[in-house]
Design a protein around this motif. Structure first.
Motif, PDB file in Angstrom:
ATOM      1  N   LYS A 113      18.649  24.570  21.667  1.00 41.34           N
ATOM      2  CA  LYS A 113      19.383  25.595  20.938  1.00 41.34           C
ATOM      3  C   LYS A 113      20.336  26.279  21.901  1.00 41.34           C
ATOM      4  CE  LYS A 113      15.640  28.967  21.674  1.00 41.34           C
ATOM      5  NZ  LYS A 113      14.678  29.882  21.023  1.00 41.34           N
ATOM      6  N   VAL A 114      21.327  26.983  21.335  1.00 41.00           N
ATOM      7  CA  VAL A 114      22.297  27.690  22.162  1.00 41.00           C
ATOM      8  C   VAL A 114      22.515  29.081  21.580  1.00 41.00           C
ATOM      9  CG1 VAL A 114      24.302  26.762  20.887  1.00 41.00           C
ATOM     10  CG2 VAL A 114      24.583  27.560  23.246  1.00 41.00           C
ATOM     11  N   ARG A 115      22.603  30.065  22.450  1.00 43.97           N
ATOM     12  CA  ARG A 115      22.861  31.424  22.014  1.00 43.97           C
ATOM     13  C   ARG A 115      24.257  31.521  21.413  1.00 43.97           C
ATOM     14  NH1 ARG A 115      23.140  36.781  25.916  1.00 43.97           N
ATOM     15  NH2 ARG A 115      22.786  38.375  24.310  1.00 43.97           N
ATOM     16  N   TYR A 334      21.421  30.425  11.836  1.00 44.22           N
ATOM     17  CA  TYR A 334      21.089  30.992  13.130  1.00 44.22           C
ATOM     18  C   TYR A 334      19.741  31.700  13.064  1.00 44.22           C
ATOM     19  CZ  TYR A 334      26.159  30.401  13.358  1.00 44.22           C
ATOM     20  OH  TYR A 334      27.421  29.891  13.277  1.00 44.22           O
ATOM     21  N   TYR A 338      20.311  32.463  18.042  1.00 43.25           N
ATOM     22  CA  TYR A 338      20.554  31.105  18.531  1.00 43.25           C
ATOM     23  C   TYR A 338      20.928  30.176  17.380  1.00 43.25           C
ATOM     24  CZ  TYR A 338      18.637  32.140  23.158  1.00 43.25           C
ATOM     25  OH  TYR A 338      18.429  32.643  24.414  1.00 43.25           O
TER      26      TYR A 338
END
Length: 381
Positions: A113-115, A334, A338
């Motif tokens: 995952k990515v912020r 989201y 994230y």
């Protein structure tokens, strides 16, 4: 397999989608756009069409090199954005053909995952503390806002005070750990940027974006940034443009745009250059779903990515938004600030082609506003 058809769709609010179809019926989507110059980019793609028809879509690097080096003139926002959309669509096709997400073809993911951060306010942000609170309540852990209205080369301290007061209100309301980024948007000249850095230093910003225009990047060498991380790059279009950024060694975060900087192929290389210079990556993405999907593929394979921009609820989107053109609107759901990395083939999204074709009939003509200073001179937007 051969490329047989290239279609372009100018859709609201301000986007240009591209579809490449092969002789096997397999298709891929890209987002090729310079905001406010959609027809110009469309023309550039059409001029590249002869390099693409009947070519093998699996040979992505060779096609990229042909489009970039095959013509005498190269680089810049229009040509690189045209290449970017084509490149995204080719990766989408290759992933679907091999039944793998693009990130698997780029070496495999380094994260699950990515912020992400959310935009608040407009170009003259008001009540930003409440807007930031609403984003926090929606699950975001960071926001970005434009810092100032138009600024002359040397302007009033009143505008500086107003900018600092807005940031202070967010910090006071949301506490010390909430991420705040302030975008100078290239509208601040170096004399005023020096003052703004000093005034914003107490608020522990996540970063300041485009403190000066990229063409004036040498000004950063003369500036005390008071330890605030510097981000820029949305108006740089290739690894050659980024060379001067890395050589200056004053930028902490680069922001290549997957629809402007040559697509997935080129941004992967730019990000690798950044890693060698101990520089973080935060892909620029105030655009549509294809741009964000391509960005997430880069995020998945790039260890020095630390956060991802996205356009859900952004003030630029009027009439249509990030999710409208997707069949599965949950793909960009989201959680706790994230975005999950999808394991679906290609770019990981399915475009609602029926809606795209219908909305393309509206023929948007989005243009950014033209600002003027109080004395009548043109101001940076």
């Amino acid at each position: 397999m051969q490329i047989k058809k290239i279609e372009l769709f100018k859709v609201p609010p301000r986007w240009l989608f591209l579809k490449i179809t092969t002789d096997q019926g397999l298709s891929g989507w890209g987002e090729a756009i310079v905001e406010g110059k959609a027809d110009t980019v469309r023309a550039a793609v059409k001029e590249m069409e002869s390099y693409l028809i009947d070519k093998n879509p699996m040979q992505i690097e060779d096609i990229w090199q042909t489009l970039y080096r095959g013509a005498f003139y190269r680089g810049g926002p229009v040509l690189m954005s045209a290449i970017a959309g084509i490149d995204q669509a080719l990766w989408d096709i290759k992933g679907k053909y091999l039944q793998q997400p693009v990130y698997e073809l780029l070496g495999g993911k380094v994260r699950d995952k990515v912020r992400v951060y959310s935009w608040i306010g407009g170009d003259r942000p008001d009540n930003v503390a409440q807007a930031a609170q609403e984003k926090k309540d929606a699950g975001f852990t960071a926001v970005k806002m434009n810092g100032t209205e138009e600024l002359h080369y040397i302007d009033s301290y009143k505008k500086i005070d107003q900018a600092a007061a807005r940031v202070a209100a967010i910090r006071e309301k949301l506490g010390p750990d909430f991420g705040i980024a302030v975008d100078f948007h290239g509208r601040v000249h170096k004399g005023m940027a020096r003052i703004l850095f000093k005034e914003l230093e107490p608020y522990r910003l996540m970063f300041i974006e485009e403190p000066v225009l990229s063409e004036n990047i040498e000004a950063l060498a003369t500036m005390d940034t008071f330890g605030i991380p510097i981000a820029l790059g949305e108006r740089l279009f290739s690894r050659w443009d980024y060379k001067k950024v890395f050589e200056l060694n004053k930028v902490d975060i680069i922001q290549p745009d997957l629809s402007h900087a040559g697509g997935i192929s080129e941004v992967k290389k730019i990000a690798a250059m950044a890693e060698a210079y101990d520089t973080a990556v935060a892909p620029h993405s105030p655009l549509g779903p294809i741009n964000l999907a391509a960005s997430l593929q880069i995020d998945a394979v790039t260890p020095n990515v630390f956060i991802q921009e996205q356009s859900l609820g952004i003030h630029y989107n009027q009439g249509n938004g990030l999710l409208d053109y997707l069949v599965n609107k949950e793909v960009f759901k989201y959680k706790d600030g994230y975005a999950e990395i999808s394991d679906q083939a290609g770019l990981g999204i399915e475009i609602d082609e029926e809606l795209v074709r219908a909305e393309a009939k509206s023929a948007h003509n989005w243009k950014n506003p033209v600002w003027r200073n109080q004395d009548g001179t043109i101001a940076e937007w």
